[in-house]
Every structure is written in structure tokens, then in C-alpha cells.
Design a protein around this motif. Structure first.
Motif, PDB file in Angstrom:
ATOM      1  N   ASP A   1       0.839  -1.204   0.000  1.00 22.79           N
ATOM      2  CA  ASP A   1       0.000   0.000   0.000  1.00 22.79           C
ATOM      3  C   ASP A   1       0.871   1.251   0.000  1.00 22.79           C
ATOM      4  O   ASP A   1       0.961   1.966   1.002  1.00 22.79           O
ATOM      5  CB  ASP A   1      -0.930  -0.016   1.221  1.00 22.79           C
ATOM      6  CG  ASP A   1      -1.947   1.121   1.199  1.00 22.79           C
ATOM      7  OD1 ASP A   1      -1.922   1.942   0.262  1.00 22.79           O
ATOM      8  OD2 ASP A   1      -2.761   1.179   2.138  1.00 22.79           O
TER       9      ASP A   1
ATOM     10  N   GLU B   1      -1.683  10.416   1.383  1.00 22.69           N
ATOM     11  CA  GLU B   1      -2.878   9.738   0.850  1.00 22.69           C
ATOM     12  C   GLU B   1      -3.621   9.031   1.974  1.00 22.69           C
ATOM     13  O   GLU B   1      -4.844   8.974   1.989  1.00 22.69           O
ATOM     14  CB  GLU B   1      -2.456   8.708  -0.221  1.00 22.69           C
ATOM     15  CG  GLU B   1      -3.612   8.045  -0.966  1.00 22.69           C
ATOM     16  CD  GLU B   1      -4.238   6.862  -0.242  1.00 22.69           C
ATOM     17  OE1 GLU B   1      -5.426   6.589  -0.463  1.00 22.69           O
ATOM     18  OE2 GLU B   1      -3.551   6.213   0.565  1.00 22.69           O
ATOM     19  N   ASP B   2      -2.816   8.453   2.895  1.00 25.44           N
ATOM     20  CA  ASP B   2      -3.351   7.398   3.757  1.00 25.44           C
ATOM     21  C   ASP B   2      -3.532   7.785   5.219  1.00 25.44           C
ATOM     22  O   ASP B   2      -3.472   6.931   6.095  1.00 25.44           O
ATOM     23  CB  ASP B   2      -2.437   6.165   3.645  1.00 25.44           C
ATOM     24  CG  ASP B   2      -3.230   4.896   3.357  1.00 25.44           C
ATOM     25  OD1 ASP B   2      -4.465   4.939   3.478  1.00 25.44           O
ATOM     26  OD2 ASP B   2      -2.613   3.875   3.037  1.00 25.44           O
TER      27      ASP B   2
ATOM     28  N   TRP C   1      -4.379  -5.426   3.708  1.00 26.21           N
ATOM     29  CA  TRP C   1      -4.603  -3.975   3.668  1.00 26.21           C
ATOM     30  C   TRP C   1      -4.696  -3.384   5.086  1.00 26.21           C
ATOM     31  O   TRP C   1      -5.473  -3.875   5.919  1.00 26.21           O
ATOM     32  CB  TRP C   1      -5.911  -3.700   2.916  1.00 26.21           C
ATOM     33  CG  TRP C   1      -6.278  -2.259   2.705  1.00 26.21           C
ATOM     34  CD1 TRP C   1      -5.614  -1.347   1.952  1.00 26.21           C
ATOM     35  CD2 TRP C   1      -7.442  -1.587   3.230  1.00 26.21           C
ATOM     36  NE1 TRP C   1      -6.279  -0.132   1.973  1.00 26.21           N
ATOM     37  CE2 TRP C   1      -7.405  -0.261   2.750  1.00 26.21           C
ATOM     38  CE3 TRP C   1      -8.497  -1.979   4.056  1.00 26.21           C
ATOM     39  CZ2 TRP C   1      -8.385   0.683   3.058  1.00 26.21           C
ATOM     40  CZ3 TRP C   1      -9.479  -1.045   4.369  1.00 26.21           C
ATOM     41  CH2 TRP C   1      -9.421   0.273   3.865  1.00 26.21           C
ATOM     42  N   HIS C   2      -3.911  -2.369   5.347  1.00 24.29           N
ATOM     43  CA  HIS C   2      -3.910  -1.638   6.628  1.00 24.29           C
ATOM     44  C   HIS C   2      -3.694  -2.554   7.828  1.00 24.29           C
ATOM     45  O   HIS C   2      -4.335  -2.377   8.878  1.00 24.29           O
ATOM     46  CB  HIS C   2      -5.182  -0.781   6.761  1.00 24.29           C
ATOM     47  CG  HIS C   2      -5.241   0.319   5.749  1.00 24.29           C
ATOM     48  ND1 HIS C   2      -6.293   1.209   5.666  1.00 24.29           N
ATOM     49  CD2 HIS C   2      -4.370   0.692   4.767  1.00 24.29           C
ATOM     50  CE1 HIS C   2      -6.063   2.069   4.667  1.00 24.29           C
ATOM     51  NE2 HIS C   2      -4.905   1.765   4.113  1.00 24.29           N
TER      52      HIS C   2
HETATM   53 ZN    ZN Z   1      -3.911   2.569   2.495  1.00 19.30          ZN
END
Ligand code: ZN
Ligand code: AHN
Length: 330
Positions: free
Chosen positions: A146, A178-179, A300-301
Motif C-alpha cells: 500500500d 494519501e493514507d 490492507w492496513h
Molecule cells: Zn492505504
């Protein structure tokens, strides 16, 4: 006298008709498809670029790892690109804290009018809020897939562009921040909390009045057996770009990676580039409906989004497809 007039008239008839003939043949000639040699994308090199980013530790804005990685990325882009612009900005996160970010922009053949925009985000998420262990929900992630995977592919493409420039102009923009969207458990989801670097750049492009023919965003493009269904906003905003990229992948034999299947929507950087900068932009993103609680790649995450997930083969497939797309543009 009569004879002279006749000669002039006859001559001008032939001159005029030959001009017309030239014009006709030019117009009637079909636009020949250019013979293209697409340079080979080196997946080992892309992998090394991913590893190098992860080695800094989580690139969370405001940390020394983030600063060190920014310096390294800028250095690489300066070697490969014709011009590099570091766009420093401030943006407020969901918690109302103003944070410093840096979008990194490398341009290739900046004088060319027709341009392709290649995008990824280079920051790491500060929260592993989808980790199976709730004790880790505020732990920063390695973000190998990611973030770093897309950047690794784009750095390798930059290296290739430097060796042989494509016919079209290219801009690579690595977005920051972004995150930093709110952790899921806070239940305060809002679209505008995501993609802060992309929102800033779309409102303030690195060159006044900048535009591109189309854009391609890479997000989570390095996991083993990754699949890319056609993401929802990409289909809504840039259908022809989806068709171009997915057809290119099919021709190269990657139809089982670039799935001929509609996917759900991702609130990703491309949404802002489409809406604010008005550049038709797609997202190549690893969507997976089998994942628990979300529709993205399995890790993811989570704290498992590390180098163990990165597969050279996937980086190679995505890189080869993108190289083919870019070098076939003119
Ligand atoms: Zn992310
Ligand atoms: C959401 O749709 C909430 N996130 C997709 C954007 C993203 C985050 N991509 C990577 N991390």
C-alpha cells in the motif's frame, strides 16, 4: 498575346491541379500504426526500489523515516527525470492537525504537448486499523504494498524513460498524505479525509494550467497473485483508459491479473484528479471481495503489509503493461 494567355492558363491549371492532388493524397493516406519497440521492464530493479523504501521504516509524514525517504526519492527522480519539482504543502487531517506533506513530480520531455500522467502515493499509513490484533490498531505500517509497490514500479519506469524517451511526454507524481484517513473504529469516514496530497496537487498543479491526455494511478500493485478488477470510479470517469489498459494486458497474456470484471469503488487519489484537475484517470488497485471487513488486498492496513507480500512477478506484469501503454502513445 492570345497565345501567352493560353500558356498561362494551361500552366496554372496544371499547377493548381497538382496541388490539389498532393492535398488529396495526404488526406487519404491512412494513419500508419507506428512500429514500436517497448523496452523491457526490469522487475528485479522495481523490487529493489520497493525494498529500499521499506528499509526506511514506515514513511509516516512528520517522522525522520518520511523525511529520509523523501530525500532519497527526490535524488532518484533527479537522476532519471528531465525536471523535478518538490511540492511542499500543508493539509489538515481528520483530527484537525495541520501536517506537512511533499508531492514529488518528475517530468520527461517537458516540452512535449501531449502528456501521460503516472501516479502513486509514497506515504505510509500511521494506523494498522485493520490488523487482526486490536492492540496494533494505532501502529504504523511498512506499507510495502500500500504505497511502496506503485512507487517502485514508477521508479523503474523513470529509469527506463531516461534510457530511451517515449514519444509522448510523461509526468510521474508521487503523492504524499494519501493514507491519513481516520481509523475505522472512530466511525468518522469522509471522502475528503483521504488523498490529501492528490487534492492539493489537483488544485495547485506543479505547472500552471497543467493537463494530461490521461492518468494512471497505481495502488497495491505488488502482492502475490494480485488481481485488478475494473475499479468503479475509473469506469465512471475514464472508461476509454480502462479499456486501453485492460486490452493491452489481455494482448500481453495477463487477462487473469487484469480481470475483465467490474470492481467496487476506492476513495483513492484518482477520484480527486478526475474531479478537481479534470484529467481522465484510472486506478489499478488490488480489490478482493474475499477479504474480511473490506474489499482490498488481504493485508490492507495491517502490520503484515510488509516485504513478505511483495512478488516480483506481479511487479513485472504491471510494469510490462504500463510500459506498453506509454511507448505505444504518440
Ligand atoms: Zn492505504
Ligand atoms: C478507501 O476507499 C477508504 N480507501 C482506498 C484508498 C486507499 C487507502 N488506498 C490505499 N490506502
Amino acid at each position: 498575346m492570345k497565345n501567352l494567355l493560353l500558356i498561362i492558363l494551361t500552366l496554372s491549371f496544371f499547377i493548381l491541379s497538382s496541388c490539389e492532388q498532393q492535398g488529396k493524397t495526404k488526406k487519404a493516406k491512412p494513419k500508419a500504426k507506428k512500429a514500436v519497440v517497448v523496452p523491457a521492464f526490469n522487475a528485479d530493479s522495481a523490487y529493489a526500489f520497493v525494498q529500499r523504501q521499506v528499509d526506511f521504516g514506515p514513511r509516516v509524514p512528520g517522522t525522520p523515516a518520511h523525511q529520509a525517504c523523501a530525500n532519497w526519492l527526490a535524488e532518484k527522480l533527479q537522476v532519471y527525470g528531465d525536471t523535478v519539482i518538490i511540492q511542499a504543502f500543508r493539509a489538515r487531517t481528520y483530527d484537525m492537525v495541520a501536517r506537512n506533506g511533499k508531492n514529488l513530480v518528475a517530468s520527461f520531455s517537458p516540452e512535449k504537448k501531449k502528456r501521460v500522467l503516472l501516479l502513486s502515493h509514497w506515504d505510509s499509513r500511521p494506523f494498522a486499523d485493520h490488523d487482526p490484533d486490536p492492540a496494533k490498531h494505532r501502529t504504523p505500517i511498512d506499507a510495502a504494498n500500500d504505497g511502496a509497490s506503485g512507487v517502485g514500479i514508477l521508479l523503474e519506469m523513470a529509469r527506463q524513460f531516461h534510457l530511451r524517451q517515449p514519444d509522448v511526454g510523461v509526468d510521474i507524481v508521487l503523492f504524499d498524505l494519501e493514507d491519513w484517513g481516520p481509523p475505522t473504529d472512530l466511525n468518522m469516514y469522509k471522502e475528503e479525509y483521504w488523498g490529501l496530497g492528490a487534492q492539493y496537487w489537483s488544485k495547485n498543479p506543479h505547472v500552471y494550467g497543467y493537463t494530461a491526455t490521461f492518468g494512471i494511478l497505481l495502488d497495491m500493485v505488488g502482492a502475490k497473485d494480485a488481481v485488478f478488477p475494473k475499479e468503479y470510479y475509473s469506469r465512471q470517469y475514464a472508461r476509454y483508459v480502462v479499456d486501453l489498459v485492460w486490452y493491452t494486458a489481455l494482448k500481453l497474456g495477463y487477462g487473469s491479473t487484469f480481470l475483465n470484471q467490474d470492481g467496487g469503488g476506492a476513495t483513492d487519489d484518482h477520484v480527486f484528479v478526475n474531479r478537481i484537475a479534470n484529467i481522465p484517470t484510472i486506478d489499478i488497485i488490488h480489490l478482493d471481495t474475499e477479504s474480511a471487513n473490506h474489499s482490498f488486498f488481504e493485508h490492507w492496513h495491517t502490520t503484515s503489509d510488509n516485504m513478505d507480500q511483495i512478488d516480483k512477478k506481479t511487479l513485472g506484469i504491471v510494469g510490462e503493461v504500463l510500459m506498453s501503454v506509454v511507448y505505444n502513445e504518440d
